[in-house]
Design a protein around this motif. Structure first.
Motif, PDB file in Angstrom:
ATOM      1  N   LEU A 163       0.814  -1.221   0.000  1.00  0.00           N
ATOM      2  CA  LEU A 163       0.000   0.000   0.000  1.00  0.00           C
ATOM      3  C   LEU A 163       0.850   1.274   0.000  1.00  0.00           C
ATOM      4  N   ALA A 164       1.926   1.278   0.753  1.00  0.00           N
ATOM      5  CA  ALA A 164       2.736   2.497   0.851  1.00  0.00           C
ATOM      6  C   ALA A 164       3.360   2.856  -0.493  1.00  0.00           C
ATOM      7  N   THR A 165       3.845   1.864  -1.220  1.00  0.00           N
ATOM      8  CA  THR A 165       4.576   2.160  -2.463  1.00  0.00           C
ATOM      9  C   THR A 165       3.760   1.910  -3.721  1.00  0.00           C
ATOM     10  N   ARG A 166       2.753   1.035  -3.631  1.00  0.00           N
ATOM     11  CA  ARG A 166       2.020   0.653  -4.842  1.00  0.00           C
ATOM     12  C   ARG A 166       0.506   0.766  -4.657  1.00  0.00           C
ATOM     13  N   GLY A 167       0.064   1.605  -3.725  1.00  0.00           N
ATOM     14  CA  GLY A 167      -1.364   1.676  -3.442  1.00  0.00           C
ATOM     15  C   GLY A 167      -2.201   1.981  -4.674  1.00  0.00           C
ATOM     16  N   ASP A 168      -1.692   2.843  -5.546  1.00  0.00           N
ATOM     17  CA  ASP A 168      -2.459   3.209  -6.741  1.00  0.00           C
ATOM     18  C   ASP A 168      -2.111   2.359  -7.955  1.00  0.00           C
ATOM     19  N   LYS A 169      -1.145   1.480  -7.796  1.00  0.00           N
ATOM     20  CA  LYS A 169      -0.781   0.615  -8.921  1.00  0.00           C
ATOM     21  C   LYS A 169      -1.916  -0.378  -9.184  1.00  0.00           C
ATOM     22  N   THR A 170      -2.133  -0.725 -10.438  1.00  0.00           N
ATOM     23  CA  THR A 170      -3.156  -1.712 -10.766  1.00  0.00           C
ATOM     24  C   THR A 170      -2.684  -3.092 -10.343  1.00  0.00           C
ATOM     25  N   ALA A 171      -3.481  -3.744  -9.527  1.00  0.00           N
ATOM     26  CA  ALA A 171      -3.171  -5.118  -9.130  1.00  0.00           C
ATOM     27  C   ALA A 171      -3.778  -6.088 -10.137  1.00  0.00           C
ATOM     28  N   LEU A 172      -5.065  -5.863 -10.448  1.00  0.00           N
ATOM     29  CA  LEU A 172      -5.765  -6.763 -11.367  1.00  0.00           C
ATOM     30  C   LEU A 172      -6.421  -5.965 -12.490  1.00  0.00           C
ATOM     31  N   ILE A 173      -6.296  -6.488 -13.697  1.00  0.00           N
ATOM     32  CA  ILE A 173      -7.064  -5.962 -14.828  1.00  0.00           C
ATOM     33  C   ILE A 173      -8.083  -7.042 -15.159  1.00  0.00           C
ATOM     34  N   PHE A 174      -9.348  -6.693 -15.079  1.00  0.00           N
ATOM     35  CA  PHE A 174     -10.374  -7.698 -15.386  1.00  0.00           C
ATOM     36  C   PHE A 174     -10.848  -7.528 -16.818  1.00  0.00           C
ATOM     37  N   GLU A 175     -10.701  -8.586 -17.595  1.00  0.00           N
ATOM     38  CA  GLU A 175     -11.185  -8.586 -18.978  1.00  0.00           C
ATOM     39  C   GLU A 175     -12.345  -9.573 -19.067  1.00  0.00           C
TER      40      GLU A 175
ATOM     41  N   GLU B  76       8.916  -4.213 -12.559  1.00  0.00           N
ATOM     42  CA  GLU B  76       7.857  -3.417 -11.929  1.00  0.00           C
ATOM     43  C   GLU B  76       6.745  -3.049 -12.919  1.00  0.00           C
ATOM     44  N   ASP B  77       7.090  -2.781 -14.159  1.00  0.00           N
ATOM     45  CA  ASP B  77       6.076  -2.279 -15.103  1.00  0.00           C
ATOM     46  C   ASP B  77       5.476  -3.376 -15.989  1.00  0.00           C
ATOM     47  N   ASP B  78       5.726  -4.623 -15.672  1.00  0.00           N
ATOM     48  CA  ASP B  78       5.153  -5.692 -16.493  1.00  0.00           C
ATOM     49  C   ASP B  78       3.636  -5.742 -16.371  1.00  0.00           C
ATOM     50  N   ILE B  79       2.995  -6.118 -17.475  1.00  0.00           N
ATOM     51  CA  ILE B  79       1.582  -6.512 -17.442  1.00  0.00           C
ATOM     52  C   ILE B  79       1.595  -8.006 -17.710  1.00  0.00           C
ATOM     53  N   TYR B  80       1.236  -8.743 -16.688  1.00  0.00           N
ATOM     54  CA  TYR B  80       1.408 -10.192 -16.704  1.00  0.00           C
ATOM     55  C   TYR B  80       0.053 -10.860 -16.897  1.00  0.00           C
TER      56      TYR B  80
ATOM     57  N   TYR C 131       0.011 -18.591  -9.759  1.00  0.00           N
ATOM     58  CA  TYR C 131       0.467 -17.596 -10.730  1.00  0.00           C
ATOM     59  C   TYR C 131      -0.623 -16.624 -11.174  1.00  0.00           C
ATOM     60  N   ILE C 132      -1.725 -16.552 -10.411  1.00  0.00           N
ATOM     61  CA  ILE C 132      -2.658 -15.426 -10.522  1.00  0.00           C
ATOM     62  C   ILE C 132      -2.929 -14.881  -9.117  1.00  0.00           C
ATOM     63  N   ALA C 133      -3.409 -15.744  -8.234  1.00  0.00           N
ATOM     64  CA  ALA C 133      -3.912 -15.244  -6.945  1.00  0.00           C
ATOM     65  C   ALA C 133      -2.819 -14.926  -5.926  1.00  0.00           C
ATOM     66  N   TYR C 134      -1.714 -15.687  -5.937  1.00  0.00           N
ATOM     67  CA  TYR C 134      -0.706 -15.480  -4.890  1.00  0.00           C
ATOM     68  C   TYR C 134       0.632 -14.915  -5.390  1.00  0.00           C
TER      69      TYR C 134
ATOM     70  N   ALA D 100      -1.666  -8.093 -12.846  1.00  0.00           N
ATOM     71  CA  ALA D 100      -2.058  -9.347 -13.493  1.00  0.00           C
ATOM     72  C   ALA D 100      -3.429  -9.203 -14.151  1.00  0.00           C
ATOM     73  N   VAL D 101      -3.562  -9.805 -15.321  1.00  0.00           N
ATOM     74  CA  VAL D 101      -4.842  -9.832 -16.026  1.00  0.00           C
ATOM     75  C   VAL D 101      -5.660 -11.021 -15.523  1.00  0.00           C
ATOM     76  N   VAL D 102      -6.945 -10.773 -15.253  1.00  0.00           N
ATOM     77  CA  VAL D 102      -7.885 -11.851 -14.937  1.00  0.00           C
ATOM     78  C   VAL D 102      -8.856 -11.925 -16.113  1.00  0.00           C
ATOM     79  N   PHE D 103      -8.838 -13.034 -16.817  1.00  0.00           N
ATOM     80  CA  PHE D 103      -9.619 -13.168 -18.055  1.00  0.00           C
ATOM     81  C   PHE D 103     -10.735 -14.177 -17.858  1.00  0.00           C
ATOM     82  N   GLU D 104     -11.952 -13.708 -18.120  1.00  0.00           N
ATOM     83  CA  GLU D 104     -13.120 -14.557 -17.898  1.00  0.00           C
ATOM     84  C   GLU D 104     -13.385 -15.493 -19.081  1.00  0.00           C
ATOM     85  N   GLY D 105     -12.850 -15.147 -20.241  1.00  0.00           N
ATOM     86  CA  GLY D 105     -13.298 -15.791 -21.472  1.00  0.00           C
ATOM     87  C   GLY D 105     -12.507 -17.000 -21.912  1.00  0.00           C
ATOM     88  N   VAL D 106     -12.598 -17.274 -23.183  1.00  0.00           N
ATOM     89  CA  VAL D 106     -11.963 -18.430 -23.810  1.00  0.00           C
ATOM     90  C   VAL D 106     -11.192 -17.966 -25.056  1.00  0.00           C
TER      91      VAL D 106
END
Ligand code: WT7
Length: 653
Positions: free
Chosen positions: A90-102, A302-306, A320-323, A332-338
């Motif tokens: 939170l102190a260093t990455r509070g505004d960083k995107t943790a999850l991108i939901f697609e 630090e700037d990867d989109i994984y 390799y998504i949740a933990y 990390a991207v969370v993808f609902e689709g196929v």
């Protein structure tokens, strides 16, 4: 000449990649040796990457010998997994995107969730869980689609010390019920419906059906997320709408102080016999392993989109998504689709849309997309990608080269990561800045991991050779037990070859010390990277009233890696029909879920058995593979004539 005649067999580490990599060749060699020589010193140092309430002073305490069997790592350390994945950023990455939901439908807007927002959502749910009576050590079943709430749910359990058991959304009511009954879950978190490829999945209805089955009385509460808004049956007061319980909770929640060896989660996986096993992972060792391998194998910056395309219902989605990514403060991207909805360009469209830099998927998806040709790939940019990965099954060199040349345009290393639900994280894989790549080889062991090959008698094999893959010593991310059945843990993994962990895989090692996994050597079928036990499919088949006996084997399948081939003997007097065949396939889907759908059901007037009544699967495998000339010795069969008729009746693939 074909492509394979001219294509290179070794792809050296690109110089520019190595120049910027976290781990280079000399680092790998030095650290590998250090971790093997002095595990206490090495892992004591690596464990400092986590935030501990109390730092561990005891590092490794392991014995694989059955008389004094134990596996403990960091045993006097205390920590909380969700604090490590959220609070400390939170102190260093509070505004960083943790999850991108697609979402499944590209027309539905994607969502970005910052570390602060994720922290607040997790705290609210954690408070709600406590309010509903969930305490440290209680089990919570999670049956959700691939939406951020799935990650929130896992993290919230970790925060209050509840042990989560995620059940893949494709499993049937019976499979949910079996898993709830086995671990005695107190609470279930689900959604009204899931969405995959434009089709809805009746999650809540499946839970309703599961909770009518015997053994599920332990469930007191079902929390239901409104996802699609579809109508679902609610049974009050057991069922509660998620928002109604969670929205009003405070956005801070005191984390439970967990011992390193306290359980974090159970994940059920198929074995060669019986019902799926509840693989149990603990807090400290697992999180060290998930975070350290994620950072090293994917050369994380630090700037990867994984983006890992796995579902949280499998171990890949856990580590390799949740933990792992959250422990590392990654996006990390969370993808609902196929992969093929609405078009077969979907993966690459999402890559471009979110500027994905690291892309991790399964060979089965690559093979399916390869079949569609290059055009759907080439019409997308993919310039953001710098690293590719695969997991779940052996990747054939043709698919590897297509992934490398067409998807990665020859720019991006591929990490072919070998591991298992049991191992918690990657054990054998290239490190992209350190390891020259060979298509189809998972290559070299991760720091401290000691693979070895043994023959059928357990004798160690040296040099370039082929054998059964074992691990000679422990690593922090190793599973600790089978939930509720410790003897089964020891029997399954440590008795075949005393003093060693047996993986169940066959493997070749080449002259450069590279490992090439050849697939399961036990009665486990790897369908599209998912494990199905032959015994489970057989027991589903024989639960049908018209089936007397069934034997199930795997066969090579162009897309899925392996398919499911079932031999079925009907009860006396029943006539095989096409309708009955369809009914049996539907029955297996209903009992286990669509992933266990048999590709073929062959009528078998009799099954090849030894005189003591044991089914000879070796013979059935050869028949399924259409290799009747390789049946081997059939003289020990009680009735050799059954083989002849099975060969004649074999289904054309
Ligand atoms: C089995 C484990 C690891 C997470 C997903 C599957 C096979 C896995 C590879 C690979 C060859 C692989 C093995 C293993 N496997 N990764 N890179 N190359 N085979 O986890 O369901 O526990 O299955 O998957 O056979 O034993 P799982």
């Amino acid at each position: 000449m074909s492509q394979t005649d001219t294509a290179p067999s070794v792809y050296p580490v690109p110089a520019d990649f190595a120049a910027r990599a976290r781990i280079r060749r000399e680092d790998y060699e030095r650290d590998y040796a250090a971790a093997v020589a002095d595990p206490d010193a090495y892992w004591g140092r690596i464990a400092q990457r986590l935030d501990w309430f109390k730092a561990p002073t005891k590092i490794k305490d392991v014995s694989y010998h059955v008389e004094d069997f134990h596996i403990r790592w960091f045993e006097d350390g205390e920590l909380n997994a969700s604090v490590n994945c959220l609070d400390r950023h939170l102190a260093t990455r509070g505004d960083k995107t943790a999850l991108i939901f697609e979402p499944d439908d590209p027309a539905t807007p994607s969502q970005r969730i910052s570390y602060r927002e994720l922290y607040e959502r997790v705290c609210k749910l954690a408070n709600a869980l406590r309010h509903l009576g969930v305490q440290k050590g209680d089990r919570v079943t999670i049956y959700l689609p691939m939406i951020p709430d799935a990650v929130v749910a896992m993290q919230a359990c970790a925060r209050v010390g509840a042990i989560h058991s995620v059940v893949f959304g494709g499993f049937s009511p019976q499979s949910i019920a079996d898993r709830i009954a086995d671990c005695g879950s107190k609470l279930v978190i689900t959604a009204d419906e899931g969405l995959r490829g434009g089709k809805s999945v009746p999650l809540k209805e499946n839970v309703n059906a599961a909770l009518k089955m015997p053994g599920t009385d332990s469930v007191e509460t079902v929390l239901v997320i409104r996802h699609t808004g579809g109508a679902v049956g609610m049974q009050m007061p057991r069922d509660r709408w998620y928002d109604a319980v969670v929205d009003s909770q405070p956005t801070e929640c005191e984390p439970e102080r967990m011992n390193a060896e306290d359980p974090l989660f159970i994940l059920y996986t198929s074995g060669s016999t019986g019902k799926p096993k509840g693989v149990l992972h603990t807090t400290g060792g697992y999180l060290v392993w998930a975070s350290y391998t994620h950072e090293s194998v994917f050369d994380l910056r630090e700037d990867d989109i994984y983006w890992c395309t796995a579902d949280v219902g499998w171990v890949t989605g856990h580590s390799y998504i949740a933990y792992g990514p959250l422990a590392n403060g990654a996006t990390a991207v969370v993808f609902e689709g196929v992969p093929n909805y609405p078009t077969v360009s979907r993966f690459w469209d999402v890559v471009d849309k979110h500027q994905v830099t690291i892309f991790y998927t399964a060979p089965t998806a690559i093979r399916a997309l390869m079949r569609e040709g290059e055009a759907p790939v080439k019409k997308t940019s993919r310039q953001s990608i710098r690293l590719l990965g695969t997991v779940g099954e052996p990747i054939n060199p043709e698919a590897w080269r297509w992934y490398y040349d067409v998807v990665g345009e020859g720019r991006c290393p591929i990490v072919d990561t070998w591991w298992q639900t049991e191992t918690g994280g990657v054990l054998i894989s290239p490190l992209p800045g350190a390891t020259d790549l060979k298509p189809g080889s998972a290559s070299k062991p991760f720091f401290g991991v000691q693979p070895a090959l043994v023959d059928a008698n357990g004798a160690l094999l040296e040099g370039a050779t082929e054998g059964n893959l074992v691990l000679l010593d422990s690593w922090p991310g190793q599973m600790r037990t089978v939930y509720g059945d410790h003897p089964r843990f020891i029997d399954t993994y440590f008795k075949t070859y005393p003093g060693m962990y047996f993986t169940g895989d066959g493997c070749r090692r080449d002259a450069d010390g590279y490992y090439w996994i050849t697939g399961r050597v036990d009665d486990v079928i790897n369908v599209s990277g998912h494990r199905i036990g032959t015994a489970e499919v057989e027991s589903a088949l024989v639960s049908h009233p018209l089936v007397a006996e069934a034997a199930v084997v795997g066969f090579n399948h162009d897309i899925k890696g392996q398919g499911i081939y079932a031999y079925v003997t009907l009860v006396a007097g029943e006539t095989p029909t096409e309708d009955l065949r369809k009914a049996l396939v539907a029955h297996v889907r209903k009992e286990i879920g669509p992933i266990a759908t048999p590709d073929f059901v062959q009528w078998a007037p009799g099954l090849p058995k030894t005189r003591s009544g044991k089914i000879m699967r070796r013979i059935l495998r050869k028949i399924a593979e259409n290799a009747p000339d390789q049946l081997g010795d059939t003289s020990t069969l009680a009735d050799p004539s059954v083989v002849k008729s099975l060969v004649e009746e074999r289904l054309v693939k």
